[in-house]
Design a protein around this motif. Structure first.
Motif, short mmCIF file in Angstrom:
data_model
loop_
_atom_site.label_atom_id
_atom_site.label_comp_id
_atom_site.label_asym_id
_atom_site.label_seq_id
_atom_site.Cartn_x
_atom_site.Cartn_y
_atom_site.Cartn_z
N LYS A 1 -12.71 29.44 -13.17
CA LYS A 1 -13.95 29.00 -13.41
C LYS A 1 -13.82 28.64 -14.91
N ASN A 2 -12.65 28.66 -15.54
CA ASN A 2 -12.35 28.07 -16.84
C ASN A 2 -11.01 27.21 -16.82
N PRO A 3 -11.40 26.03 -16.00
CA PRO A 3 -10.29 25.10 -15.56
C PRO A 3 -9.57 24.28 -16.70
N THR A 4 -8.43 24.29 -16.79
CA THR A 4 -7.52 23.22 -17.90
C THR A 4 -7.10 22.45 -16.77
N VAL A 5 -7.17 22.44 -15.49
CA VAL A 5 -6.79 21.53 -14.46
C VAL A 5 -7.74 21.30 -13.73
N PHE A 6 -8.14 19.88 -13.39
CA PHE A 6 -9.47 19.44 -12.45
C PHE A 6 -8.63 19.14 -11.09
N PHE A 7 -7.82 18.46 -10.62
CA PHE A 7 -7.34 18.10 -9.53
C PHE A 7 -5.76 18.11 -9.60
N ARG A 8 -5.07 18.10 -8.30
CA ARG A 8 -3.92 17.75 -8.33
C ARG A 8 -3.71 16.95 -7.31
N THR A 9 -2.59 15.83 -7.61
CA THR A 9 -2.33 14.83 -6.81
C THR A 9 -0.89 14.66 -6.13
N ALA A 10 -0.76 14.15 -5.04
CA ALA A 10 0.73 14.02 -4.62
C ALA A 10 0.77 12.43 -4.16
N TRP B 1 -16.21 28.83 -3.31
CA TRP B 1 -15.34 27.69 -3.63
C TRP B 1 -15.24 27.02 -2.37
N ASN B 2 -15.08 25.89 -2.20
CA ASN B 2 -15.07 24.77 -1.12
C ASN B 2 -13.91 24.02 -1.44
N PHE B 3 -13.02 23.86 -0.23
CA PHE B 3 -11.78 23.05 -0.60
C PHE B 3 -12.26 21.43 -0.29
N PHE B 4 -11.56 20.79 -1.24
CA PHE B 4 -11.95 19.49 -1.47
C PHE B 4 -10.54 18.53 -1.26
N PHE B 5 -10.50 17.77 -0.25
CA PHE B 5 -9.23 16.99 -0.04
C PHE B 5 -9.65 15.61 -0.11
N ILE B 6 -8.72 14.47 -0.53
CA ILE B 6 -8.97 13.12 -0.41
C ILE B 6 -7.49 12.53 -0.08
N LEU C 1 1.41 12.52 9.02
CA LEU C 1 0.91 14.00 8.68
C LEU C 1 -0.63 13.88 9.27
N PRO C 2 -0.77 15.00 9.92
CA PRO C 2 -2.05 15.36 10.49
C PRO C 2 -3.11 15.67 9.22
N LEU C 3 -4.27 15.24 9.43
CA LEU C 3 -5.25 15.36 8.30
C LEU C 3 -6.74 15.90 9.03
N PRO C 4 -7.31 16.60 8.18
CA PRO C 4 -7.09 16.87 6.60
C PRO C 4 -6.16 18.18 6.53
N PHE C 5 -5.55 18.32 5.41
CA PHE C 5 -4.92 19.71 5.33
C PHE C 5 -5.93 20.88 5.15
N GLU C 6 -5.53 22.09 5.91
CA GLU C 6 -6.30 23.06 5.51
C GLU C 6 -6.06 23.67 4.17
N GLN D 1 0.92 -1.06 0.07
CA GLN D 1 -0.01 -0.01 0.03
C GLN D 1 0.75 1.19 0.11
N LYS D 2 0.40 2.31 -0.84
CA LYS D 2 1.20 3.48 -0.72
C LYS D 2 0.00 4.74 -0.92
N ARG D 3 0.35 5.62 0.38
CA ARG D 3 -0.27 6.57 0.46
C ARG D 3 -0.28 7.92 -0.51
N VAL D 4 -1.59 8.09 -0.96
CA VAL D 4 -1.61 9.34 -1.83
C VAL D 4 -2.49 10.21 -1.44
N PHE D 5 -2.40 11.62 -2.12
CA PHE D 5 -3.29 12.45 -1.76
C PHE D 5 -3.68 13.25 -3.01
N ALA D 6 -5.02 13.97 -2.86
CA ALA D 6 -5.28 14.58 -4.03
C ALA D 6 -6.16 15.80 -3.28
N TYR D 7 -6.13 16.99 -4.27
CA TYR D 7 -6.99 17.90 -3.78
C TYR D 7 -7.68 18.86 -4.88
#
Length: 959
Positions: free
Chosen positions: A355-364, A321-326, A378-383, A264-270
């Protein structure tokens, strides 16, 4: 000049040694030949690589001789002048590669010709082949009256890497290689045809490590079938809903080895979600932990029944805008993130609040092994995304071009608007209207194993997501039948493409097709599979007074066919791996139906490398092979002895005897308890019996059988000291089993010992193996008859936590018939195999609970479950085939037994020839007719109820 005799002898000796040395070298190492392994680069490394090879040949007439020898790692398809000829090679391991030989004369013509080979290198371990490197080698000659053409690589072979297959595609399952996600626009369309211009292609490149593989050996089994089979029925045609927008991306982690795949490898997205108003939005979500505006993990709500592998989650969005983190822990080496939202909510996804995005998410992620502890703490969630500390994997953009693209998810997460007009038996020339995303499901009419094909007319850019399954759930193919199993491929059309065919074969009954992205009408001209199975010939037969028994006999044979390739395999749908535990009942069914030992011999050759750590102590097992559990090598020995006795092939016995003797010596190093062998890890049965560090009763019974098998082999090979030693081992261990594992009060064998403590449970498999493998005597038999009659009445739990499964059923039936319990055996067959006929009447299930109601997650095509077929031939018809008791004596004893049938007839292949038996009860008389080879000595000796009747054999009363 004098030449001494000694000098001549030395010279001759040197010449002989020299040629023996050359003969032992790989083909590419002959000093008088330029043939060598080639690839598109010098290394042959890389995941999911596909390479095209072409050799152009101009002939002025028909060739007198045209032979081509081919090997490729991992697999290849050979084309001549654009036509597919065959698939190969037979599965093998790097030390023992197996090449194929073709006579090209039927395919060549006067003028221009092209020999083309498409090679796939897995670049990961699978249950079919170990982790290896890409490589291609060919040699041969074409002779006409005027010319001779050398076909050796590298020679004039040209090469080109295929760009059409997604190299980081997830695996189809834990046991198979990467999925086939194919974009035809990235490859030349007619690369394998004579008119194609390959002037821009590079010359094939010599691999730098020519010693990587051992000596090439010729194929010793027939080529697999290549029959084109089209779908039998169109089950339905439906339009796809377009009310949702699905955001997706893929994060891939390493999966070359099984250890990497299971890590298992931990990953993030927001991202930020813009909402035009405060609203509560219901979304379709994949697993993981989701946080919205610092709140979470968000809870899931009840999910509708028809949404497969999808969770429902509600987002309480504020206006703006709402911050969405996974956060997600990757399993199966790939995160296929999907989020479905209704288009009517007006949401915008942008990590940049654009509002005219070319990127929808970022992952790490994934992060390095050294960073794992730090990441997990790491403490979650990120602010905010700025909370990600400086790590090796920073935030990576995911835009429209980074969609996950997993066709299994695309199919499972697509839903239907309405049924479209269709005719059930119109399976050719089906029209799909322009701009109308459409789904279709086809029925092949039964389980098949083959390469899926689709022939079509479609504009460039049309996407075909092709799912396949053994069964239906909620009226649609179950392409996500269990976690980590993605039963689908995809193909995107290009200009002038009219056909797609998968590289690999797949096991299936149903084919699902999602057609999207088409701006013009699409026509599905035909769809089906190129059937790719071992070409068994059916010589055996069975029929009786009970049509259910007749159907069950055929069930086992049909199941065997789809589980027989270049070795026996466990199931065509999920794994296609070679397991000794599966191979034993498969060989039994083969003998009852065909009498062909070729595939069993080939399987035993492959076992030499699967179990190399036992057969050649000190060698490490290959990465990714399956069946490394302690009872399976012993079952391989059972198969080995069976093949040798059935075929009389003493050369085969000599070839591998030493391997099995080494194996036994390795097993004798295991710890013991009260003289019983403690097995580090056994399978025994798909039940909950203890399996690790256990002095298993069944395992020890199998050990006794193994000693006896080795003693028999030693006697055949004139090794009396070995035979005496193994006989002593068997007698000693038998006494320990009877002393310590027989439960007199229960009248059965308990499960053995663990940590020095008796396991106070009595799974039927323990007693069944003890009986089948000759541990018991008549005193035990009287008690065991009652035990089996009572215990087998109810499986208790039809899932794997029950008392027995179809796998154990093979040994249970062997024990019952050996005890003369035909009534219990026939009740057992009817009770637990009849549902397979009633529900599907196709192939046998892995578990008794596996049926198309969304419960069973085993496969519906598992040949280990076909045991009744063998026993109907050997017990009901009475023609022995050397299991569970190996035959002795010069006279064949035909001993039919049945407690419930009044009539049976059929044919059973034997080494001496085909035996035809028919018997019929008429009052107190038993009439038996036997047809056998003239030089075979035989007699009829009915057992059980039939043995009590007045016997007539071929019209004459028998004493």
């Amino acid at each position: 000049m004098k030449i001494h005799t000694g000098t001549i002898l030395v010279t001759i000796f040197i010449i002989i040694v020299h040629f023996q040395f050359l003969a032992a070298m790989p083909v590419g190492h002959y000093q008088d030949s330029d043939v060598a392994y080639v690839w598109i680069d010098p290394h042959g490394e890389g995941r999911n690589q596909h390479v095209f090879f072409r050799r152009s040949v101009t002939l002025e007439g028909q060739p007198e001789k045209a032979e081509l020898n081919v090997f490729a790692d991992s697999r290849y398809i050979l084309f001549i002048n654009g036509a597919a000829i065959h698939f190969g090679p037979a599965r093998s391991f790097p030390p023992n590669p197996v090449y194929d030989t073709y006579d090209l004369r039927p395919y060549l013509r006067s003028g221009n010709n092209v020999i083309a080979v498409k090679v796939r290198s897995n670049g990961t371990n699978t249950f079919q082949l170990p982790l290896s490197r890409g490589g291609f080698i060919a040699w041969g000659e074409i002779h006409t009256d005027d010319i001779s053409v050398d076909l050796a690589t590298p020679g004039e072979w040209k090469a080109r890497r295929s760009e059409a297959y997604l190299e980081d595609a997830p695996r189809m399952s834990f046991a198979t290689g990467p999925m086939e996600i194919h974009d035809a626009a990235k490859d030349p369309v007619d690369w394998n045809k004579t008119e194609f211009d390959d002037s821009s292609w590079s010359e094939s490149v010599l691999l730098e490590n020519q010693e990587y593989r051992g000596k090439l050996r010729p194929r010793n089994i027939p080529f697999l079938t290549q029959d084109k089979m089209t779908a039998k029925q169109l089950l339905w045609k439906r339009s796809l809903k377009q009310d949702e927008k699905i955001y997706s991306f893929r994060i891939k982690t390493a999966d070359q080895t099984q250890e990497e795949f299971n890590s298992q490898k931990r990953v993030f997205a927001y991202t930020y979600i813009w909402s035009p108003e405060t609203q509560n939005v219901e979304t379709g979500a994949w697993w993981g932990e989701y946080f919205l505006n610092g709140v979470g993990p968000l809870e899931r709500v009840d999910t509708p029944k028809d949404t497969i592998n999808r969770q429902t989650m509600k987002l309480d969005l504020k206006s703006g805008w709402n911050f969405f983190f996974i956060k997600y822990d990757v399993v199966w080496a790939s995160w296929e993130f999907h989020l479905a939202v209704n288009k009517n909510h007006g949401l915008i996804f942008s990590p940049d609040k654009d509002k005219n995005p070319t990127v929808f998410f970022r992952t790490a992620g994934p992060f390095t092994d050294d960073e794992e502890d730090r990441v997990n703490a790491l403490p979650l969630p990120f602010e905010s995304p700025d909370d990600l500390p400086g790590l090796s994997a920073g935030w990576v953009d995911k835009g429209p071009g980074d969609r996950a693209g997993n066709p299994a998810w695309n199919i499972a997460w697509s839903y239907f608007d309405r049924d479209l007009p269709s005719e059930p038996y119109q399976v050719f020339d089906i029209t799909i209207e322009e701009n109308q995303p459409t789904a279709l499901t086809f029925d092949m009419g039964g389980k098949k194993l083959g390469r899926i094909f689709i022939e079509y007319e479609a504009p460039a850019g049309t996407r075909f997501d092709i799912g396949f399954s053994e069964d239906l759930v909620n009226d649609r193919p179950w392409v996500l039948k269990r976690p980590g199993l993605f039963a689908a491929v995809s193909h995107t059309s290009a200009e002038n493409t009219t056909r797609f065919e998968t590289f690999k074969p797949y096991g299936l009954r149903y084919i699902h097709l999602n057609v999207t992205g088409h701006s013009e009408d699409v026509k599905i001209k035909s769809i089906g599979v190129i059937n790719q199975i071992y070409p068994f010939e059916l010589h055996g037969s069975f029929s009786s007074s009970d049509p259910m028994f007749d159907a069950i006999w055929k069930l086992g044979w049909r199941t065997l066919l789809v589980c027989s390739e270049d070795t026996y395999t466990d199931t065509p749908f999920r794994e296609r791996g070679l397991y000794a535990g599966d191979a034993l009942p498969q060989y039994a069914i083969t003998l009852a139906g065909s009498g062909d030992s070729g595939l069993m011999k080939r399987s035993l050759e492959v076992f030499q490398y699967i179990f190399i750590h036992l057969f050649k102590p000190g060698k490490q097992p290959f990465e990714g092979v399956q069946g490394l559990i302690d009872d399976y090598p012993l079952i391989a020995l059972e198969c080995f002895r069976w093949v040798v006795q059935y075929t009389g092939d003493m050369a085969f016995a000599r070839k591998y005897y030493e391997s099995y003797r080494n194996m036994i010596e390795e097993y004798r190093k295991f710890e013991t308890y009260e003289g019983l062998t403690i097995f580090p890890n056994v399978f025994i049965e798909w039940t909950e019996l203890p399996k690790r560090n256990t002095a298993s009763t069944a395992g020890n019974a199998l050990m006794v059988r193994s000693y006896r098998n080795m003693a028999w082999l030693a006697r055949q090979l004139d090794m009396p000291e070995d035979a005496a030693t193994f006989d002593t081992y068997a007698e000693t261990l038998t006494s320990y089993i009877l002393t310590h594992c027989w439960d007199e009060e229960k009248g059965a064998f308990h499960d053995g010992y663990i940590n020095g403590q008796k396991i106070d449970h009595h799974y039927p498999i323990q007693s069944a193996m003890a009986v089948a493998f000759g541990i018991t005597n008549e005193r035990h038999h009287q008690r065991l008859k009652q035990f089996f009659a009572e215990t087998l009445a109810d499986v208790k739990d039809i899932k794997r936590s029950g008392l027995f499964t179809p796998y154990g059923g093979y040994y249970i039936l062997g024990a019952l018939y050996k005890l003369g319990q035909a009534a219990t055996a026939e009740k057992f067959i009817r009770q637990f195999w009849s549902p397979m006929i009633i529900r599907h009447n196709d192939t046998a299930w892995e578990n008794f609970s596996d049926h198309a109601d969304g419960i069973g997650q085993g496969t519906l095509s598992h040949a280990w479950s076909g045991g009744p077929t063998f026993y109907m031939s050997t017990q009901v018809l009475g023609v022995p085939l050397m299991f569970p008791d190996f035959e002795t004596g010069d006279e064949l004893v035909i001993a039919p037994q049945s407690a419930t049938l009044s009539h049976a007839k059929g044919s059973v292949p034997r080494p001496e020839g085909l035996i035809h038996v028919e018997w019929r009860l008429v009052g107190d008389n038993l009439f038996v007719t036997v047809e056998a080879p003239e030089d075979l000595k035989w007699k009829v000796q009915p057992a059980g109820r039939l043995g009590e009747k007045i016997l007539f054999v071929n019209g004459r009363q028998s004493n």
